[in-house]
Design a protein around this motif. Structure first.
Motif, PDB file in Angstrom:
ATOM      1  N   GLN A   1       0.834  -1.212   0.000  1.00 24.09           N
ATOM      2  CA  GLN A   1       0.000   0.000   0.000  1.00 24.09           C
ATOM      3  C   GLN A   1       0.860   1.250   0.000  1.00 24.09           C
ATOM      4  OE1 GLN A   1      -3.295  -0.130   2.982  1.00 24.09           O
ATOM      5  NE2 GLN A   1      -2.443  -2.151   3.342  1.00 24.09           N
TER       6      GLN A   1
ATOM      7  N   LYS B   1      -7.001  -4.438   0.084  1.00 19.51           N
ATOM      8  CA  LYS B   1      -5.798  -3.719   0.483  1.00 19.51           C
ATOM      9  C   LYS B   1      -4.648  -4.006  -0.468  1.00 19.51           C
ATOM     10  CE  LYS B   1      -6.639  -1.777   4.563  1.00 19.51           C
ATOM     11  NZ  LYS B   1      -6.192  -0.448   4.934  1.00 19.51           N
TER      12      LYS B   1
ATOM     13  N   ASP C   1     -11.394  -0.625   6.254  1.00 20.63           N
ATOM     14  CA  ASP C   1     -10.853  -0.954   7.576  1.00 20.63           C
ATOM     15  C   ASP C   1     -11.940  -0.929   8.638  1.00 20.63           C
ATOM     16  OD1 ASP C   1      -8.354  -1.497   6.806  1.00 20.63           O
ATOM     17  OD2 ASP C   1      -7.419   0.334   7.583  1.00 20.63           O
TER      18      ASP C   1
END
Lengths: 290, 340, 285
Positions: free
Chosen positions: A254, B156, B333
């Motif tokens: 990420q 993610k 999240d």
């Protein structure tokens, strides 16, 4: 070796590397210099780089990365599964060591050799093999479905993989101690009327305890950092089956280098603490068994 | 004495360097291109590369070697940011190329440099179910039924998974009277039914098709067709939901790399080639929706018309979508933080 | 593991207990070790030898094998040289900081492989400290062979030293001191006196180091660019095949590594069997 870890790393001061007494043997400078240079270049400098980066982040930013519920949950998963696997390995490792040392049975040599398999087999190979076996369509997984047990893609799968990885540690730490164990004590206990179980609990087990704990700590330390075998078999569900090494990789993917650095540094601290503990345990073991 | 040890080490380093040098020179005898791509494009680029090598040979006489790297889109972008010398990136979503642009290796206006937002082919998100659709899955709202087991990769790390997520979210938003809150509720219920979050789209497809996990796989259209082809013995069916998303996997040259290696001309020619009828036909062959209608016409019925949302319309572009939904402490999240 | 030690004693467990314990231990090892190993070969060969053969002779598989051999071929000798030097310094001399040194040698054992790959990225990657300098000098370390070698060296760093230190410790310094008093030079001393005493332990350390070097996944996964035919080692190639629905080929390449593991174990057992006393101490780590 006997003095290892007894002194403790803090007492070294700045005189690291100074010879305490003259030795007639040559090559201290060469071997010591080479070893330390190599160690520094390959291990210490890169690790120090990681540490310095996280120090550079400042405590607030560091804490913010670490304190997220997802990271804490991953630490919980990693610790819980590594502990469970190390515990399983301690019980069965002791059993395997006992059987290998005390009993005679056909194929014993092969079994003894097989114990080292997890050292030699690549972890990713272990990972895909275990996943294939334990998924609900696999040889073993299919047998467990009627029992309502799912192994692959659950935390149980992680425990399974870590058990595989850590299996040799307890066996190989306990085995030599058990081999050298003084049989006379057992005989004395026997002649005093102790049952076999009592003898084991009162005489044998205490003697093996340092080795068991060392093996446990080694298996635990190994399991905590394991990646290759786990990623195939874990379901990677955040907070449930996501381990810390995976989270580090995810942070990198990420593009969150700060997050990856902070988590990695925290793990590194744990690794180092575990290592110190293992050394203390080994010192204890050596004093016990000389 | 220490000097000797250092000399020993230097010798070691020299050996390493020499071996490495031998290795690299061996590999770079002629012009090479490195295309760093995402997970499900292996078959596509293996064909396109062969076609382009022939095309380039005819055009310039140069013998070209094209190296391929595949993996999760985020991992691939990360490796380019960290110095993987990719001449070309062909990733799952614009945000990953934006991230490389942010590291200074790609011009900020990269998406305007080629037609169609630098996206030579598109895809969409579909459902894959077992033969006969035993759970009767027809649309997104069937996925949130209790007890269903959904396979989708982790948003993610997987580009495809982000498209899956946005398609579901877009569907929920498009329902009458729905707002962001309702959509988040929907998404939360959907991910409650997910039992395996593989790190890449391919891993998820394997979990579903080869390992027999889950009742439904949310997947790239192209990967769904491929899985159906591969899993001949264990028939799979593809279900088109009422609304999906136009998934746009963009392409770009990596300016810093092509300028350093002197490969800009051939790299740009490669990307231009992706828009030619020849390459578009290959894209359609591997189940990507081509930009040229005649390439799609070669496979009638393969790309049914579905109402397709776009990231720009519904989510205000990729950067915004990434920030709101997938960044740390974003909506995704929160599903796992508050959802327990 | 001499069998002589296993002689039954009057105070031993009853036959039933013994069989039960042996049975449980074997069942545990069977399920956890043997079945996974067998599964690798069964899955690899389930479509026949022809498919297996074409999987392992596929050009990409061959280049992965070559790369793995190259990486191990550089990393293992370097770690061997370190292991010997470190063991010599640690076991033949007394110096302050010795236990610190030994602890640090063990460090890579407990560091997650992912971290060992990542630290090199942080140093030598384009965003790392030396990245821009390396780029300016056109040196590609990460996502190329040197990166793979470095990550592998880190992970397999302790193996040889760990095997040698207990062994050389036990042998003490008497023989060497005698040789020195007879006028032996440094190199001669090592070659003629020390090496013959430690060669089997050394060999086993190298074998283990090699098995781990060839099989390392986590660390190399972070520093490899995953380019087919260029930067894919065997474990990475297995992952790729696995992700291409090509399970048979994945297991075929995996079986090569499994064979390597078996060879390592057989060699160890053979060494232990012939030179039992010399090795058994080292096994306890």
């Amino acid at each position: 070796m006997a003095d290892l870890a007894v002194t403790g790393p803090l007492s070294f001061g700045w005189r690291v590397g100074m010879l305490n007494r003259r030795s007639v043997l040559p090559g201290f400078g060469l071997s010591f210099g080479y070893a330390v240079t190599y160690l520094s270049l390959i291990v210490l400098v890169p690790l120090a780089g990681l540490m310095i980066r996280s120090v550079g982040m400042g405590p607030a930013a560091f804490w913010a990365e670490i304190a997220s519920t997802r990271v804490l949950a991953a630490f919980r998963v990693s610790f819980a599964t590594a502990l469970a696997a190390a515990a399983i390995n301690t019980v069965f490792g002791l059993l395997v060591a006992w059987v290998l040392v005390r009993y005679r049975f056909p194929g014993k040599r092969v079994v003894d050799a097989m114990v080292d398999l997890p050292f030699a087999l690549p972890t990713s190979v272990a990972g895909i093999a275990l996943t294939t076996l334990y998924s609900t369509k696999g040889w073993i997984g299919a047998l467990l479905v009627p029992l309502g047990i799912k192994v692959a893609f659950t935390p149980l799968g992680i425990v399974l993989a870590l058990t595989f990885i850590g299996l040799p540690f307890v066996v190989r730490t306990v085995q030599p101690i058990l081999q050298d164990l003084n049989i006379e004590q057992e005989e004395a206990a026997f002649s005093l009327g102790a049952t076999r179980l009592q003898t084991f609990i009162r005489v044998i087990f205490p003697a093996l305890l340092p080795a068991l704990m060392t093996g446990f700590a080694l298996a635990f330390a190994r399991g905590l950092g394991e990646y290759g075998s786990v990623i195939f078999i874990a379901g990677n569900i955040p907070r449930v089956s996501e381990i810390v090494p995976l989270l580090i990789v995810m942070q990198l993917e990420q593009f969150n280098y700060a997050g990856a650095t902070a988590i990695a540094t925290t793990m590194l601290v744990f690794s180092f603490l575990l290592l110190l503990m293992i050394n203390l345990l080994q010192g204890w073991m050596r004093r016990r068994h000389g | 004495m220490k000097m000797t040890s250092l000399a020993g080490f230097r010798r070691g380093v020299a050996v390493v360097a020499a071996c490495a040098a031998l290795w690299t020179t061996g590999a770079q005898a002629d012009t090479t291109l490195l295309n760093v791509s995402y997970d499900p494009t292996r078959e596509l680029y293996s064909d396109i590369n062969a076609a382009f090598i022939a095309h380039w040979k005819a055009e310039s006489g140069e013998t070209l070697t094209i190296n391929q790297s595949h993996g999760g889109s985020g991992r691939q972008a990360r490796s380019v940011i960290d110095g993987q010398p990719a001449d070309i990136v062909t990733l799952a979503l614009a945000y990953d190329i934006d991230a490389i642009a942010d590291s200074g290796q790609i011009a900020p206006n990269w998406q305007q440099r080629l037609p169609d937002n630098s996206t030579p082919y598109t895809s969409t998100i579909v459902f894959v179910v077992r033969k006969g659709n035993p759970k009767g899955i027809k649309d997104w709202n069937d996925l949130v039924k209790p007890g269903l087991d959904i396979i989708t990769p982790n948003p993610k790390t997987s580009g495809g998974a982000r498209w899956n997520y946005l398609a579901a979210y877009g569907y929920a938003l498009s329902q009458p009277g729905a707002d962001d809150k309702a959509a988040q509720q929907f998404i939360r219920k959907l991910y409650k039914n997910v039992s395996v979050l593989d790190s890449g789209a391919r891993g998820a497809t394997i979990s579903f098709s080869q390992r027999g996990l889950g009742d439904v796989l949310i997947s790239w259209e192209n990967d769904a067709y491929l899985a159906q082809q591969e899993a001949a013995a264990d028939h799979l069916e593809i279900i088109y939901p009422s609304v999906s998303i136009r998934a746009e996997p963009p392409v770009s040259v990596v300016d810093a790399v092509v300028d350093r290696r002197g490969t800009r001309k051939v790299a740009e020619a490669y990307l231009q080639f992706l828009y030619t009828p020849e390459a578009q036909k290959i894209a359609a062959k591997w189940f990507y929706r081509p930009r040229l209608p005649e390439a799609a016409a070669a496979y009638p019925g393969r790309f049914p018309d579905v109402k397709l949302l776009t990231v720009d319309e519904v989510f205000g572009g990729w950067r915004h979508a990434q920030q709101v939904h997938f960044a740390d402490k974003g909506v995704f999240d929160q599903i796992y933080d508050g959802g327990k | 593991m001499g069998e002589g030690l296993a002689s039954p004693r009057p105070l031993g467990e009853s036959r039933t207990t013994r069989l039960l314990l042996i049975g449980t231990a074997l069942a545990f090892l069977g399920i956890f070790l043997f079945v996974p190993l067998v599964a690798v070969f069964v899955e690899a060969l389930c479509r026949g030898v022809g498919v297996y053969w074409s999987a392992v002779t596929d050009p990409y598989a061959v280049s992965a094998i070559r790369l793995t051999l190259l990486v191990a071929g550089i990393a293992v000798p370097l770690n061997l040289s370190f292991g010997v030097a470190a063991a010599w310094a640690v076991t033949k001399f007394e110096f302050t900081g010795k236990s610190l040194l030994v602890t640090l040698i063990d460090l890579p054992f407990s560091v997650s492989p992912v971290i060992s790959g990542m630290v090199y990225i942080l140093l030598f990657g384009l965003q790392g400290w030396f990245g821009p300098w390396l780029l300016a000098h056109d040196i590609q370390l990460m996502f190329a062979v040197p990166g793979l070698v470095m990550a592998t060296m880190f992970v397999t760093f302790p193996f040889v030293a760990r095997e040698l230190i207990p062994l050389m410790q036990e042998q003490g310094t008497d023989e060497e001191e005698a040789a020195v008093s007879l006028g032996a030079g440094g190199f001669q001393l090592f070659w003629r006196v020390t090496l013959p005493n430690i060669r089997w332990g050394l060999l086993y350390g190298v074998l283990l180091c090699n098995a781990r070097a060839m099989g390392e996944f986590g660390a190399v996964s972070v520093v490899s660019g995953h380019i087919r035919g260029l930067t894919n080692t065997m474990p990475l190639h297995i992952e790729i095949l696995y992700n291409e629905y090509n399970l048979v080929a994945a297991f075929a390449v995996a079986s090569l590594l499994a064979v390597l593991a078996l060879i390592t174990l057989v060699a160890k057992s053979a060494l232990e069997w012939r030179y039992g006393g010399e090795l058994s101490r080292g096994g306890g780590s």
